[in-house]
Design an enzyme around this catalytic site. Structure first.
Site, PDB file in Angstrom:
ATOM      1  N   ARG A 278      64.577  28.888  46.027  1.00 35.04           N
ATOM      2  CA  ARG A 278      64.398  29.558  47.337  1.00 35.04           C
ATOM      3  C   ARG A 278      64.178  31.062  47.251  1.00 35.04           C
ATOM      4  NH1 ARG A 278      68.590  25.942  48.581  1.00 35.04           N
ATOM      5  NH2 ARG A 278      67.722  24.048  49.490  1.00 35.04           N
TER       6      ARG A 278
ATOM      7  N   LYS B 108      50.669  38.159  49.752  1.00 31.32           N
ATOM      8  CA  LYS B 108      50.105  36.821  50.005  1.00 31.32           C
ATOM      9  C   LYS B 108      50.110  36.067  48.686  1.00 31.32           C
ATOM     10  CE  LYS B 108      47.092  37.362  53.976  1.00 31.32           C
ATOM     11  NZ  LYS B 108      45.689  37.296  54.452  1.00 31.32           N
TER      12      LYS B 108
ATOM     13  N   GLU C 131      35.710  43.947  46.747  1.00 31.26           N
ATOM     14  CA  GLU C 131      36.872  44.213  47.610  1.00 31.26           C
ATOM     15  C   GLU C 131      37.022  45.722  47.863  1.00 31.26           C
ATOM     16  OE1 GLU C 131      38.380  41.748  49.078  1.00 31.26           O
ATOM     17  OE2 GLU C 131      38.547  40.015  47.725  1.00 31.26           O
TER      18      GLU C 131
ATOM     19  N   LYS D  49      45.142  49.331  51.916  1.00 30.67           N
ATOM     20  CA  LYS D  49      45.820  48.025  52.023  1.00 30.67           C
ATOM     21  C   LYS D  49      47.295  48.218  52.359  1.00 30.67           C
ATOM     22  CE  LYS D  49      46.369  43.422  50.606  1.00 30.67           C
ATOM     23  NZ  LYS D  49      45.895  42.277  49.870  1.00 30.67           N
TER      24      LYS D  49
ATOM     25  N   GLU E 143      50.195  39.200  59.241  1.00 25.86           N
ATOM     26  CA  GLU E 143      48.859  38.968  59.792  1.00 25.86           C
ATOM     27  C   GLU E 143      48.872  38.408  61.208  1.00 25.86           C
ATOM     28  OE1 GLU E 143      45.873  37.801  56.882  1.00 25.86           O
ATOM     29  OE2 GLU E 143      44.875  36.644  58.428  1.00 25.86           O
TER      30      GLU E 143
ATOM     31  N   ARG F 228      45.917  42.915  60.070  1.00 29.59           N
ATOM     32  CA  ARG F 228      45.766  42.515  58.665  1.00 29.59           C
ATOM     33  C   ARG F 228      44.572  41.576  58.469  1.00 29.59           C
ATOM     34  NH1 ARG F 228      50.162  40.932  53.950  1.00 29.59           N
ATOM     35  NH2 ARG F 228      48.555  40.495  52.400  1.00 29.59           N
TER      36      ARG F 228
ATOM     37  N   ASN G 141      40.136  40.430  55.834  1.00 27.82           N
ATOM     38  CA  ASN G 141      39.372  39.219  55.513  1.00 27.82           C
ATOM     39  C   ASN G 141      37.899  39.344  55.844  1.00 27.82           C
ATOM     40  OD1 ASN G 141      41.554  37.739  54.518  1.00 27.82           O
ATOM     41  ND2 ASN G 141      42.231  37.283  56.590  1.00 27.82           N
TER      42      ASN G 141
ATOM     43  N   HIS H  42      35.460  36.979  54.289  1.00 31.23           N
ATOM     44  CA  HIS H  42      36.209  35.920  53.610  1.00 31.23           C
ATOM     45  C   HIS H  42      36.012  34.542  54.249  1.00 31.23           C
ATOM     46  CE1 HIS H  42      37.948  39.263  51.526  1.00 31.23           C
ATOM     47  NE2 HIS H  42      38.835  38.546  50.886  1.00 31.23           N
TER      48      HIS H  42
ATOM     49  N   HIS I 142      35.075  32.103  51.604  1.00 27.31           N
ATOM     50  CA  HIS I 142      35.916  30.950  51.239  1.00 27.31           C
ATOM     51  C   HIS I 142      35.114  29.654  51.357  1.00 27.31           C
ATOM     52  CE1 HIS I 142      40.049  33.087  51.987  1.00 27.31           C
ATOM     53  NE2 HIS I 142      39.487  33.437  50.861  1.00 27.31           N
TER      54      HIS I 142
ATOM     55  N   HIS J 147      35.485  34.816  43.382  1.00 27.61           N
ATOM     56  CA  HIS J 147      35.954  35.157  44.726  1.00 27.61           C
ATOM     57  C   HIS J 147      35.227  36.417  45.246  1.00 27.61           C
ATOM     58  CE1 HIS J 147      38.677  35.692  48.099  1.00 27.61           C
ATOM     59  NE2 HIS J 147      38.894  36.933  47.706  1.00 27.61           N
TER      60      HIS J 147
HETATM   61  P1  NAD Z   1      41.065  35.730  38.033  1.00 34.13           P
HETATM   62  O1  NAD Z   1      42.499  35.853  38.203  1.00 34.13           O
HETATM   63  O2  NAD Z   1      40.469  34.374  37.840  1.00 34.13           O
HETATM   64  O3  NAD Z   1      40.624  36.668  36.828  1.00 34.13           O
HETATM   65  C1  NAD Z   1      39.267  36.739  36.473  1.00 34.13           C
HETATM   66  C2  NAD Z   1      39.042  36.452  34.989  1.00 34.13           C
HETATM   67  O4  NAD Z   1      39.343  37.610  34.235  1.00 34.13           O
HETATM   68  C3  NAD Z   1      39.911  35.351  34.413  1.00 34.13           C
HETATM   69  O5  NAD Z   1      39.152  34.613  33.472  1.00 34.13           O
HETATM   70  C4  NAD Z   1      41.014  36.123  33.715  1.00 34.13           C
HETATM   71  O6  NAD Z   1      41.615  35.380  32.683  1.00 34.13           O
HETATM   72  C5  NAD Z   1      40.249  37.302  33.201  1.00 34.13           C
HETATM   73  N1  NAD Z   1      41.021  38.522  32.984  1.00 34.13           N
HETATM   74  C6  NAD Z   1      41.997  39.026  33.756  1.00 34.13           C
HETATM   75  N2  NAD Z   1      42.348  40.240  33.340  1.00 34.13           N
HETATM   76  C7  NAD Z   1      41.594  40.504  32.253  1.00 34.13           C
HETATM   77  C8  NAD Z   1      41.484  41.627  31.396  1.00 34.13           C
HETATM   78  N3  NAD Z   1      42.185  42.739  31.602  1.00 34.13           N
HETATM   79  N4  NAD Z   1      40.617  41.546  30.369  1.00 34.13           N
HETATM   80  C9  NAD Z   1      39.858  40.448  30.186  1.00 34.13           C
HETATM   81  N5  NAD Z   1      39.887  39.370  30.988  1.00 34.13           N
HETATM   82  C10 NAD Z   1      40.751  39.410  32.014  1.00 34.13           C
HETATM   83  O7  NAD Z   1      40.270  36.366  39.273  1.00 34.13           O
HETATM   84  P2  NAD Z   1      40.542  37.645  40.185  1.00 34.13           P
HETATM   85  O8  NAD Z   1      39.213  38.080  40.637  1.00 34.13           O
HETATM   86  O9  NAD Z   1      41.435  38.610  39.545  1.00 34.13           O
HETATM   87  O10 NAD Z   1      41.335  37.041  41.420  1.00 34.13           O
HETATM   88  C11 NAD Z   1      40.736  36.101  42.276  1.00 34.13           C
HETATM   89  C12 NAD Z   1      41.830  35.334  42.985  1.00 34.13           C
HETATM   90  O11 NAD Z   1      42.609  36.258  43.755  1.00 34.13           O
HETATM   91  C13 NAD Z   1      41.320  34.290  43.939  1.00 34.13           C
HETATM   92  O12 NAD Z   1      42.066  33.112  43.779  1.00 34.13           O
HETATM   93  C14 NAD Z   1      41.594  34.897  45.296  1.00 34.13           C
HETATM   94  O13 NAD Z   1      41.814  33.925  46.286  1.00 34.13           O
HETATM   95  C15 NAD Z   1      42.819  35.695  45.034  1.00 34.13           C
HETATM   96  N6  NAD Z   1      43.043  36.792  45.971  1.00 34.13           N
HETATM   97  C16 NAD Z   1      44.259  36.912  46.517  1.00 34.13           C
HETATM   98  C17 NAD Z   1      44.520  37.947  47.376  1.00 34.13           C
HETATM   99  C18 NAD Z   1      45.900  38.137  47.908  1.00 34.13           C
HETATM  100  O14 NAD Z   1      46.088  38.967  48.814  1.00 34.13           O
HETATM  101  N7  NAD Z   1      46.884  37.437  47.404  1.00 34.13           N
HETATM  102  C19 NAD Z   1      43.527  38.883  47.691  1.00 34.13           C
HETATM  103  C20 NAD Z   1      42.279  38.735  47.108  1.00 34.13           C
HETATM  104  C21 NAD Z   1      42.036  37.677  46.245  1.00 34.13           C
HETATM  105  N1  GLY Z   2      43.303  39.839  50.954  1.00 32.30           N
HETATM  106  C1  GLY Z   2      43.708  39.733  52.316  1.00 32.30           C
HETATM  107  C2  GLY Z   2      45.115  40.130  52.577  1.00 32.30           C
HETATM  108  O1  GLY Z   2      45.856  40.460  51.683  1.00 32.30           O
HETATM  109  O2  GLY Z   2      45.531  40.109  53.690  1.00 32.30           O
END
Ligand code: NAD
Ligand code: GLY
Length: 358
Positions: A118, A140, A182, A224, A234, A238, A242, A245, A249, A262
């Site tokens: 939890r 998130k 982004e 942010k 949100e 907030r 998006n 998005h 998405h 993404h």
């Molecule tokens: P990812 O986590 O898949 O990383 C991209 C690639 O880069 C992967 O293959 C990873 O292994 C590699 N990598 C990471 N760091 C590295 C480094 N320093 N050197 C070499 N390779 C490296 O993708 P991302 O773009 O970081 O994140 C996308 C995800 O984030 C999606 O699932 C999206 O929905 C999510 N997201 C979440 C939020 C949130 O607010 N929580 C906001 C935006 C996106």
């Molecule tokens: N990436 C959208 C949010 O964090 O609200």
């Protein structure tokens, strides 16, 4: 080094941004809960940074779990690997999970931290540009479902975000560009001056100039942090984060997670949002052209994939989290630097945007 704060009362936390911060344990160890630390990473990032991060937490009871790499593994099954490791190593309620990686690792780890017994400690060490400017900040967390992106999750804030910009040295160009999507988003939704700055500095960012990257990360995180502090869950503004998005998405889900990054899907989605805004005469065609040009200079796609026809978009957009009582809401632009969330758009114009997107 720069330090920003996400101001959430007792749950406020720092974002440290700078070069070489993985060598500075004093910035993060004070935010560990308990003595047990589980570092969650993936098979690509662990060989690059896990040893350094283990040094960072020297003196704690330290374990790690290495996940498969890729958006297609952002699932409940992968989440369960984290729980398996925590239970096998007898981690108790007083422990901390550290996300070492991009947004996928961060989102899974945060959800694991929110739900293991939890709720346990959670720290973010983001290693992609996208994670450094967006996903590591704001709490998130979650995983995908085959029928919809990020459909299972929780709001759960980290105790600290440690951004070492040197980790970007190992990131490939396509991933760097995905992060820039982004960054551009923040200029579009909130800050026309930042958008102008990006037009001037996009080549420095693409060539990984550390000063330019540090400035872009700091400005993005500041925007942010301000939005999250004002609307953590949100219920209002907030949702502006998006921009692009809802379309993006749909592209990610519709093409199978992982084939479009993404950030790439968000880039094409932001241009669709700009196009729809222009069809409502809210945005000029000159502004749409500026947005398209900047996305293209960043190395991002501006057209949706051909398989995404209007019907496919509509059926996937119907499960968007911004749908309320069956009403689709979209983030649209009144100007560069001014976004609005609206259900007051003309469905005929949306049809035109969807049919001309690919
Ligand atoms: P990812 O986590 O898949 O990383 C991209 C690639 O880069 C992967 O293959 C990873 O292994 C590699 N990598 C990471 N760091 C590295 C480094 N320093 N050197 C070499 N390779 C490296 O993708 P991302 O773009 O970081 O994140 C996308 C995800 O984030 C999606 O699932 C999206 O929905 C999510 N997201 C979440 C939020 C949130 O607010 N929580 C906001 C935006 C996106
Ligand atoms: N990436 C959208 C949010 O964090 O609200």
């Amino acid at each position: 080094m720069k330090t920003l704060t996400v101001d959430l009362g007792e749950r406020s936390y720092p974002i440290h941004i700078g070069e070489g911060l993985l060598q500075r344990p004093q910035l993060i160890t004070g935010h560990v809960k308990g003595r047990q630390v589980m570092v969650v990473s993936n098979e690509t990032i662990a060989p690059l940074y896990l040893d350094t991060v283990h040094q960072l937490f020297r003196g704690f009871e330290l374990e790690s779990v290495i996940l498969p790499d890729g958006e297609q593994y952002k699932t409940l099954d992968t989440l369960n690997l984290v729980f398996d490791a925590l239970l096998e190593k007898r981690f108790n309620r007083s422990c901390t999970l550290v996300a070492l990686g991009g947004g996928v690792v961060g989102d899974i780890t945060g959800f694991a931290a929110a739900s293991y017994q939890r709720g346990v400690g959670f720290l973010q060490i983001p290693t992609t540009l996208l994670a450094q400017v967006d996903s590591s900040v704001g709490g998130k967390t979650g995983v995908n479902h085959a029928l919809g992106k990020n459909m299972i999750g929780a709001f759960y804030q980290p105790g600290c975000v440690l951004i070492d910009t040197n980790t970007l040295d190992t990131l490939d160009d396509r991933q760097l560009a995905a992060g820039l999507a982004e960054v551009i988003k923040y200029g579009l939704i909130r800050d026309a001056d930042f958008f102008d700055w990006l037009e001037t500095h996009i080549d420095s960012l693409k060539s990984r100039n550390k000063n330019a990257l540090g400035d872009a990360i700091e400005l993005s995180c500041a925007i942010k942090a301000e939005i999250v502090a004002a609307d953590e869950r949100e219920s209002g503004q907030r949702a502006l984060l998006n921009l692009g998005h809802t379309f993006g998405h749909a592209i990610e889900t519709g093409t199978g997670y992982g084939s479009w990054l993404h950030g790439e899907a968000v880039a094409a989605g932001m241009l669709m949002a700009a196009d729809l805004s222009a069809r409502h005469q809210w945005l000029s065609q000159t502004d749409v052209d500026r947005i398209e040009a900047l996305l293209q200079r960043a190395g991002l796609p501006t057209r949706a994939p051909e398989e995404m026809n209007e019907a496919r978009f509509m059926s996937l957009m119907a499960v968007d989290k911004k749908v309320i009582n069956g009403n689709l809401r979209l983030v649209l632009l009144k100007a560069i630097g001014e976004a609005v969330i609206s259900n007051d758009f003309d469905p005929g114009l949306l049809y035109e945007t969807l049919t001309s997107a690919a």
